[in-house]
Design an enzyme around this catalytic site. Structure first.
Site, mmCIF file in Angstrom:
data_model
loop_
_atom_site.group_PDB
_atom_site.id
_atom_site.type_symbol
_atom_site.label_atom_id
_atom_site.label_comp_id
_atom_site.label_asym_id
_atom_site.label_seq_id
_atom_site.Cartn_x
_atom_site.Cartn_y
_atom_site.Cartn_z
ATOM 1 N N PRO A 9 37.901 37.365 33.592
ATOM 2 C CA PRO A 9 38.648 36.657 32.558
ATOM 3 C C PRO A 9 39.761 35.749 33.077
ATOM 4 O O PRO A 9 40.449 36.088 34.040
ATOM 5 C CB PRO A 9 39.238 37.784 31.704
ATOM 6 C CG PRO A 9 39.163 39.009 32.530
ATOM 7 C CD PRO A 9 37.975 38.827 33.436
ATOM 8 N N ASN A 10 39.865 34.620 32.421
ATOM 9 C CA ASN A 10 40.908 33.616 32.658
ATOM 10 C C ASN A 10 40.739 32.837 33.955
ATOM 11 O O ASN A 10 41.546 31.949 34.244
ATOM 12 C CB ASN A 10 42.315 34.252 32.607
ATOM 13 C CG ASN A 10 42.594 34.866 31.260
ATOM 14 O OD1 ASN A 10 42.431 34.205 30.233
ATOM 15 N ND2 ASN A 10 42.969 36.137 31.225
ATOM 16 N N ARG A 17 46.145 27.392 34.879
ATOM 17 C CA ARG A 17 46.719 28.727 34.655
ATOM 18 C C ARG A 17 47.722 29.050 35.768
ATOM 19 O O ARG A 17 47.340 29.147 36.940
ATOM 20 C CB ARG A 17 45.594 29.759 34.685
ATOM 21 C CG ARG A 17 46.080 31.179 34.617
ATOM 22 C CD ARG A 17 44.974 32.152 34.933
ATOM 23 N NE ARG A 17 45.454 33.502 34.800
ATOM 24 C CZ ARG A 17 44.861 34.582 35.282
ATOM 25 N NH1 ARG A 17 43.728 34.447 35.928
ATOM 26 N NH2 ARG A 17 45.379 35.767 35.126
ATOM 27 N N TYR A 22 48.160 30.725 41.169
ATOM 28 C CA TYR A 22 46.718 30.581 41.427
ATOM 29 C C TYR A 22 46.316 29.210 41.983
ATOM 30 O O TYR A 22 45.136 28.988 42.257
ATOM 31 C CB TYR A 22 45.943 30.868 40.134
ATOM 32 C CG TYR A 22 46.170 32.278 39.613
ATOM 33 C CD1 TYR A 22 45.706 33.379 40.328
ATOM 34 C CD2 TYR A 22 46.875 32.508 38.428
ATOM 35 C CE1 TYR A 22 45.924 34.668 39.870
ATOM 36 C CE2 TYR A 22 47.108 33.794 37.961
ATOM 37 C CZ TYR A 22 46.628 34.878 38.688
ATOM 38 O OH TYR A 22 46.840 36.156 38.245
ATOM 39 N N ASN A 71 35.547 38.755 41.671
ATOM 40 C CA ASN A 71 36.954 38.764 41.264
ATOM 41 C C ASN A 71 36.944 39.167 39.799
ATOM 42 O O ASN A 71 36.717 38.334 38.913
ATOM 43 C CB ASN A 71 37.594 37.386 41.458
ATOM 44 C CG ASN A 71 39.084 37.426 41.138
ATOM 45 O OD1 ASN A 71 39.588 38.405 40.580
ATOM 46 N ND2 ASN A 71 39.806 36.366 41.484
ATOM 47 N N ALA A 74 41.736 40.636 35.553
ATOM 48 C CA ALA A 74 42.492 41.749 34.959
ATOM 49 C C ALA A 74 41.649 43.007 34.762
ATOM 50 O O ALA A 74 42.182 44.124 34.766
ATOM 51 C CB ALA A 74 43.104 41.300 33.636
ATOM 52 N N GLU A 95 35.229 42.623 46.956
ATOM 53 C CA GLU A 95 36.263 42.369 45.949
ATOM 54 C C GLU A 95 37.210 41.301 46.485
ATOM 55 O O GLU A 95 37.698 41.415 47.613
ATOM 56 C CB GLU A 95 37.041 43.669 45.696
ATOM 57 C CG GLU A 95 38.245 43.488 44.773
ATOM 58 C CD GLU A 95 39.026 44.793 44.552
ATOM 59 O OE1 GLU A 95 38.695 45.834 45.179
ATOM 60 O OE2 GLU A 95 39.976 44.747 43.761
ATOM 61 N N HIS A 97 40.696 38.728 45.492
ATOM 62 C CA HIS A 97 41.761 38.285 44.594
ATOM 63 C C HIS A 97 42.455 37.086 45.219
ATOM 64 O O HIS A 97 42.664 37.047 46.440
ATOM 65 C CB HIS A 97 42.772 39.403 44.331
ATOM 66 C CG HIS A 97 42.149 40.560 43.620
ATOM 67 N ND1 HIS A 97 41.832 40.515 42.285
ATOM 68 C CD2 HIS A 97 41.730 41.759 44.070
ATOM 69 C CE1 HIS A 97 41.251 41.653 41.940
ATOM 70 N NE2 HIS A 97 41.171 42.426 43.008
ATOM 71 N N ARG A 104 52.809 42.091 43.387
ATOM 72 C CA ARG A 104 53.118 41.704 42.000
ATOM 73 C C ARG A 104 53.471 42.947 41.183
ATOM 74 O O ARG A 104 54.010 43.907 41.721
ATOM 75 C CB ARG A 104 51.923 40.913 41.428
ATOM 76 C CG ARG A 104 51.645 39.635 42.238
ATOM 77 C CD ARG A 104 50.462 38.863 41.696
ATOM 78 N NE ARG A 104 50.717 38.383 40.340
ATOM 79 C CZ ARG A 104 49.773 37.863 39.552
ATOM 80 N NH1 ARG A 104 48.526 37.757 39.981
ATOM 81 N NH2 ARG A 104 50.075 37.456 38.328
HETATM 82 C C1 DQA Z 1 43.568 38.134 40.096
HETATM 83 C C2 DQA Z 1 44.700 39.158 40.044
HETATM 84 C C3 DQA Z 1 44.661 39.942 38.741
HETATM 85 O O1 DQA Z 1 45.723 40.885 38.723
HETATM 86 C C4 DQA Z 1 44.821 39.008 37.570
HETATM 87 O O2 DQA Z 1 44.725 39.709 36.358
HETATM 88 C C5 DQA Z 1 43.880 37.864 37.609
HETATM 89 C C6 DQA Z 1 43.585 37.225 38.877
HETATM 90 C C7 DQA Z 1 43.642 37.249 41.352
HETATM 91 O O3 DQA Z 1 42.633 36.669 41.708
HETATM 92 O O4 DQA Z 1 44.721 37.128 41.949
HETATM 93 O O5 DQA Z 1 43.408 37.402 36.575
HETATM 94 O O6 DQA Z 1 42.339 38.834 40.143
#
Ligand code: DQA
Length: 138
Positions: A9-10, A17, A22, A71, A74, A95, A97, A104
């Protein structure tokens, strides 16, 4: 070699964003750079804002690719179901990020993905994906 990237998501709104966290690039642009860099690899990419769609994508990819870069955004921190899906499939999942989740908020330090992942790459910006592709090559 076939590598499939699954973004949660997002991550469809990367670029606009929270660019200070990011970055300013869209994932589409970054994906083109990756394809250019790894011409011999069949890279594909899927994004969803829905937990169930991500799980179905993991299951489907299992029969079709050599490696998955996930990835879960959240959902990383909340989804028992995504953790179970990774455990249930045979294809190795890395995985990734973009941000350093350990630097964070407290809730970002826990991952349901990590215990079932083949490896983890965190905090190198969008380059985390490139490092994940490279580690599959090794
Ligand atoms: C994320 C880190 C997550 O905590 C966050 O909710 C994201 C992006 C990252 O790529 O840094 O949406 O996965």
């Amino acid at each position: 070699m076939k590598i499939h990237i699954i973004n949660g998501p997002n991550l469809n709104i990367l670029g606009k964003r929270e660019p200070e966290i990011y970055g300013k690039s869209t994932f589409k642009d970054y994906f083109s750079e990756l394809q250019f860099e790894f011409k011999d690899i069949e890279l594909s990419y899927f994004q969803s804002n829905s937990e169930g769609e991500i799980i179905s994508e993991l299951q489907e990819a299992d029969d079709n690719v050599d490696g998955i870069i996930l990835n879960a955004a959240a959902y990383t921190h909340t989804s028992v179901a995504i953790g179970d899906a990774i455990k249930a499939i045979e294809t190795p999942v890395i995985e990734v990020h973009i941000s350093n989740t350990h630097a964070r908020e407290e809730f970002r330090k826990h991952s349901y993905v990590s215990p079932n992942a083949f490896g983890i790459i965190i905090g190198f910006g969008l380059r985390s994906y490139e490092l994940a592709v490279r580690s599959f090559l090794d």
